[in-house]
Design an enzyme around this catalytic site. Sequence first.
Site, PDB file in Angstrom:
ATOM      1  N   LYS A 180       0.877  -1.136   0.172  1.00 17.49           N
ATOM      2  CA  LYS A 180      -0.013   0.178  -0.037  1.00 17.49           C
ATOM      3  C   LYS A 180       1.026   1.317   0.107  1.00 17.49           C
ATOM      4  O   LYS A 180       2.152   1.131   0.225  1.00 17.49           O
ATOM      5  CB  LYS A 180      -1.048   0.043   1.261  1.00 17.49           C
ATOM      6  CG  LYS A 180      -0.330   0.209   2.636  1.00 17.49           C
ATOM      7  CD  LYS A 180       0.014   1.539   3.033  1.00 17.49           C
ATOM      8  CE  LYS A 180      -0.942   2.503   2.689  1.00 17.49           C
ATOM      9  NZ  LYS A 180      -0.450   3.831   3.400  1.00 17.49           N
ATOM     10  N   THR A 191       5.570   6.204   3.097  1.00 14.50           N
ATOM     11  CA  THR A 191       4.441   5.888   3.769  1.00 14.50           C
ATOM     12  C   THR A 191       3.879   4.561   3.132  1.00 14.50           C
ATOM     13  O   THR A 191       2.945   4.755   2.471  1.00 14.50           O
ATOM     14  CB  THR A 191       3.378   6.853   3.943  1.00 14.50           C
ATOM     15  OG1 THR A 191       2.825   6.795   5.450  1.00 14.50           O
ATOM     16  CG2 THR A 191       2.083   7.075   3.233  1.00 14.50           C
ATOM     17  N   GLU A 277      -0.808  10.044  -4.835  1.00 10.13           N
ATOM     18  CA  GLU A 277      -2.231  10.803  -4.867  1.00 10.13           C
ATOM     19  C   GLU A 277      -2.169  11.992  -5.734  1.00 10.13           C
ATOM     20  O   GLU A 277      -1.293  12.657  -6.174  1.00 10.13           O
ATOM     21  CB  GLU A 277      -2.099  11.542  -3.221  1.00 10.13           C
ATOM     22  CG  GLU A 277      -2.028  10.553  -2.388  1.00 10.13           C
ATOM     23  CD  GLU A 277      -2.032  11.011  -0.897  1.00 10.13           C
ATOM     24  OE1 GLU A 277      -2.432  10.319  -0.134  1.00 10.13           O
ATOM     25  OE2 GLU A 277      -1.264  12.124  -0.871  1.00 10.13           O
ATOM     26  N   ASN A 414      -4.740  16.096   0.044  1.00  6.26           N
ATOM     27  CA  ASN A 414      -3.798  16.141   1.341  1.00  6.26           C
ATOM     28  C   ASN A 414      -4.564  17.511   2.391  1.00  6.26           C
ATOM     29  O   ASN A 414      -4.420  17.346   3.426  1.00  6.26           O
ATOM     30  CB  ASN A 414      -2.261  16.360   1.238  1.00  6.26           C
ATOM     31  CG  ASN A 414      -1.769  15.003   0.791  1.00  6.26           C
ATOM     32  OD1 ASN A 414      -1.629  14.296   1.904  1.00  6.26           O
ATOM     33  ND2 ASN A 414      -1.473  14.887  -0.189  1.00  6.26           N
ATOM     34  N   THR A 419     -10.105  15.981   7.484  1.00  4.24           N
ATOM     35  CA  THR A 419     -11.336  16.711   7.768  1.00  4.24           C
ATOM     36  C   THR A 419     -12.449  16.291   6.658  1.00  4.24           C
ATOM     37  O   THR A 419     -13.494  16.513   6.931  1.00  4.24           O
ATOM     38  CB  THR A 419     -11.216  18.117   7.645  1.00  4.24           C
ATOM     39  OG1 THR A 419     -10.411  18.264   6.421  1.00  4.24           O
ATOM     40  CG2 THR A 419     -10.091  18.545   8.887  1.00  4.24           C
TER      41      THR A 419
END
Length: 419
Positions: A180, A191, A277, A414, A419
């Site tokens: 991942k 990450t 991303e 990001n 949120t």
Amino acid sequence: MGDWQRIAGGVTAAKGYRAAGIAAGLKASGAPDLALIVSDVPAIAAGVFTTNHLCAAPVAYCRQRLQTKGTAQAILCNSGQANAATGEQGWQAVLAQAQMVATALGLSPEMVLVASTGVIGQPIPLEKMRQALPTLTAQLSYEGGDPAARAIMTTDLVPKQIALETLWEGQPIRIGGIAKGSGMIHPQMATMLAFITCDAAVAPHLWQEMLQRACDRSFNQITVDGDTSTNDSVIALANGQSRTPAITEPGAAATRLEEMLTAVCVHLAKAIARDGEGATCLIEVQVSGASDDAAARQVARTIASSMLVKSAIYGRDPNWGRIAAAAGRAGVPFDAANLAISLGGIPMMRHGQPLAFDCAAAHTYLLNQAAANTDSAGQQSIDHPIVIEVSIGNGQGRGVAWGCDLSYDYVKINAEYTT
């Protein structure tokens, strides 16, 4: 491709491994978030981990475990909470996770490795995990590689898995893996998590050395955004269930196994870079002419991680000056008069001098390759990267790095992550 073939199954392709992945309620979205990989027998275990000093509790735990006992039989991974920067509570949570799995499987806790990915500072919801473990263990299957691959995802858009098979003395040897990673990706581990299973018998020191070299040529050669996270882990198990002769020293068998292990890692690394991303395409930077491979890899990483290069690729702008500038600041000395740059086979610079080139053709190459990064079914493809070729001299050193373009969506993803 080497002397092997691609097969189905991911981490359960190798003999003697089961896996499962479920939604345990750890993510508010209700998506799968808990994975378990189990070897039928104790396996030799190797690991490569983040270089971030603020490493997560599961990273510290696995490092300690592998230094004192180089075997393992199970890997538990949750997504949603990183269990990083959580202090003593985080460490106790890892110990509790290992004990839960050990009790459920009838193992010693020291045979269980633990990994986490998600939001930094978020503790593990242990009660939810405890309630989910009976379901997770009940779903362990020799065909469970795909559910496990999906359960370790965070902002990933697609699961990442591969398995390869070769014959050694007439017997099949298999290596499978899942990974991942989509953001906070940068060389020296990012990450990202990767779990690799192998059914060969390998001496512990050889297996660790093989994994480190494979990571240096794969996971340590990818970049998305320049951030190295707190949880990065690559864990590889080798359980000997292929019943092929044990590999105890360097030689033909060890070389062949390492080449296949590296191929698995490179595939997973490229899949992570492609799924960066907000990314629209995969970039491959090929560097030659360096004094050695390490220097070439350093130049390739610097170019692939350049925000200006990544932005130009997103705009389909063949701005080779940004590539030259990145090569020059890589920290590898070379004679500027030897610099050569090509984009998709189109020469743009030779002997340190700019060349006249067809800008429209280069722009079309970028457009076409970016389009080819999505196949006819609308799925991501890693088979047609945008290729940047750079030569810095006459040395024998060669290196490759992979990255992705930088789009508007990266900031949006990001900016809204928690949120």
